[in-house]
Design an enzyme around this catalytic site. Sequence first.
Site, mmCIF file in Angstrom:
data_model
loop_
_atom_site.group_PDB
_atom_site.id
_atom_site.type_symbol
_atom_site.label_atom_id
_atom_site.label_comp_id
_atom_site.label_asym_id
_atom_site.label_seq_id
_atom_site.Cartn_x
_atom_site.Cartn_y
_atom_site.Cartn_z
ATOM 1 N N ASP A 1 45.317 32.331 -16.096
ATOM 2 C CA ASP A 1 45.753 33.719 -16.278
ATOM 3 C C ASP A 1 47.260 33.853 -16.263
ATOM 4 O O ASP A 1 47.982 32.874 -16.142
ATOM 5 C CB ASP A 1 45.048 34.701 -15.342
ATOM 6 C CG ASP A 1 45.140 34.317 -13.900
ATOM 7 O OD1 ASP A 1 46.245 33.915 -13.486
ATOM 8 O OD2 ASP A 1 44.112 34.406 -13.204
ATOM 9 N N MET B 1 52.495 42.555 -5.122
ATOM 10 C CA MET B 1 51.845 43.594 -5.939
ATOM 11 C C MET B 1 52.236 44.998 -5.480
ATOM 12 O O MET B 1 51.405 45.910 -5.495
ATOM 13 C CB MET B 1 50.310 43.456 -5.854
ATOM 14 C CG MET B 1 49.794 42.143 -6.393
ATOM 15 S SD MET B 1 47.999 42.059 -6.406
ATOM 16 C CE MET B 1 47.621 41.908 -4.679
ATOM 17 N N LYS C 1 44.135 37.672 -20.470
ATOM 18 C CA LYS C 1 44.323 38.478 -21.684
ATOM 19 C C LYS C 1 43.104 38.333 -22.563
ATOM 20 O O LYS C 1 42.466 37.303 -22.596
ATOM 21 C CB LYS C 1 45.504 37.924 -22.477
ATOM 22 C CG LYS C 1 46.776 38.618 -22.219
ATOM 23 C CD LYS C 1 47.783 38.211 -23.269
ATOM 24 C CE LYS C 1 49.129 37.947 -22.627
ATOM 25 N NZ LYS C 1 49.667 36.653 -22.941
HETATM 26 N N1 SAH Z 1 48.074 34.049 -5.429
HETATM 27 C C1 SAH Z 1 49.420 34.453 -5.724
HETATM 28 C C2 SAH Z 1 49.615 35.944 -5.553
HETATM 29 C C3 SAH Z 1 48.781 36.789 -6.465
HETATM 30 S S1 SAH Z 1 49.137 38.484 -6.331
HETATM 31 C C4 SAH Z 1 50.382 33.662 -4.848
HETATM 32 O O1 SAH Z 1 49.972 33.003 -3.884
HETATM 33 O O2 SAH Z 1 51.563 33.651 -5.162
HETATM 34 C C5 SAH Z 1 50.319 38.706 -7.612
HETATM 35 C C6 SAH Z 1 51.669 39.060 -7.024
HETATM 36 O O3 SAH Z 1 52.333 37.883 -6.597
HETATM 37 C C7 SAH Z 1 52.606 39.693 -7.995
HETATM 38 O O4 SAH Z 1 52.374 41.081 -8.143
HETATM 39 C C8 SAH Z 1 53.930 39.458 -7.306
HETATM 40 O O5 SAH Z 1 54.098 40.324 -6.196
HETATM 41 C C9 SAH Z 1 53.721 38.062 -6.748
HETATM 42 N N2 SAH Z 1 54.238 37.005 -7.638
HETATM 43 C C10 SAH Z 1 53.544 35.967 -8.109
HETATM 44 N N3 SAH Z 1 54.321 35.145 -8.833
HETATM 45 C C11 SAH Z 1 55.563 35.679 -8.792
HETATM 46 C C12 SAH Z 1 56.837 35.306 -9.336
HETATM 47 N N4 SAH Z 1 56.977 34.202 -10.061
HETATM 48 N N5 SAH Z 1 57.889 36.105 -9.096
HETATM 49 C C13 SAH Z 1 57.781 37.220 -8.355
HETATM 50 N N6 SAH Z 1 56.604 37.626 -7.822
HETATM 51 C C14 SAH Z 1 55.518 36.870 -8.036
#
Ligand code: SAH
Length: 341
Positions: free
Chosen positions: A120, A253, A142
């Site tokens: 994803d 998020m 998507k």
């Molecule tokens: N499982 C993921 C989080 C999923 S929730 C983890 O452990 O990182 C999705 C959220 O993660 C996004 O809305 C944002 O807040 C954050 N996020 C994930 N990748 C990111 C990135 N490269 N830069 C900034 N925020 C990120």
Amino acid sequence: MLIETDLTGLPVLLIGPAGAIGAAERRYRRAGAVVDVVDAPDAVTPEVCARAALAVLVGPASTWHEARTALTGRCPVVTEPSGEPRRGRVVLVGAGPGGLELLTVAAVRALAEADVVLTDRLAAVGDLAALAPGAEVVDVGKRPGHHAVPQPQIQRLLVERALAGLTVVRLKGGDPYVFGRGGEEVAAAVEAGLPVTVVPGISSAVAVPGSAGIPVTHRDVSHVFTVVSGHVPLDARQAAALVALEGTLVVLMGMHNLVPITTELVRAGLPGDTAAAVVERGFTPDQRSIVGTVSTLPDLVSRAGAASPSVIVVGDVVEQSAVWTRRVDGVAGRTERMVVA
Ligand code: SAH
């Protein structure tokens, strides 16, 4: 079964029923073989045999007799083990916060063995075709019309493909168990009787603040950090509990709820001048940090037009960071665009 030998350029003839041969074909192609496929024993003609340096019989032993006779004395013959249908499995893989370098060795190995990859939007590892050669890649983030595939459908796809005997990698941004619905996907696979492995990933919750030089803990500054989802705003009770911890707050998020979240924290007693930052699009060339205080941050973010994916960090640790120092100096980093209070 992963083929460890380098078969580059070796002409290999795969013989077996169409349904059984796909995965074997991908494995031999991945090992570099030049693959020729016939799906019926009577198609094993002398011409076809003459082209092969190695013949592989795939599928139930009962279908092999005729082909084996046709091949006798022509080239070496191997059989795929047991002839039983291959048992599929599910591997839930954390892709880290972005880029190839933040994949674990275990993640790279799982991708190399995958027959199918369900990926994803946030699992931005770069060239998936190179990491998972020959695998079917399905972007469940998507679909036509730009909507994500609904969760129950992702789980159905995952289970169906694995039950068909395939190794299915479910690639998820960061760590699969941090707001990733990993638990639900594992439960669906377990319920279907499938073996499941989970490969942890580097979570954006820690790594994205870190990429801006913000340590989520720091000796004598913060010895606790809490990661919350900002998908829905904090209520007064949650805000009070978080403020009482006097630690670092990391919100994922949360960009669309930045105003209610910061307002609720201040209402719960957090000093308005507490340092706070948003780190947007971590580990991409567009990464930038917006640094201010819990009171000024929403306005700075809206002026900068910062959006998801971003990590919000609230707490004194922000003052330990390079981005904060540059804020004081008024100097923007070379690799990072900055918006300062
Ligand atoms: N499982 C993921 C989080 C999923 S929730 C983890 O452990 O990182 C999705 C959220 O993660 C996004 O809305 C944002 O807040 C954050 N996020 C994930 N990748 C990111 C990135 N490269 N830069 C900034 N925020 C990120």
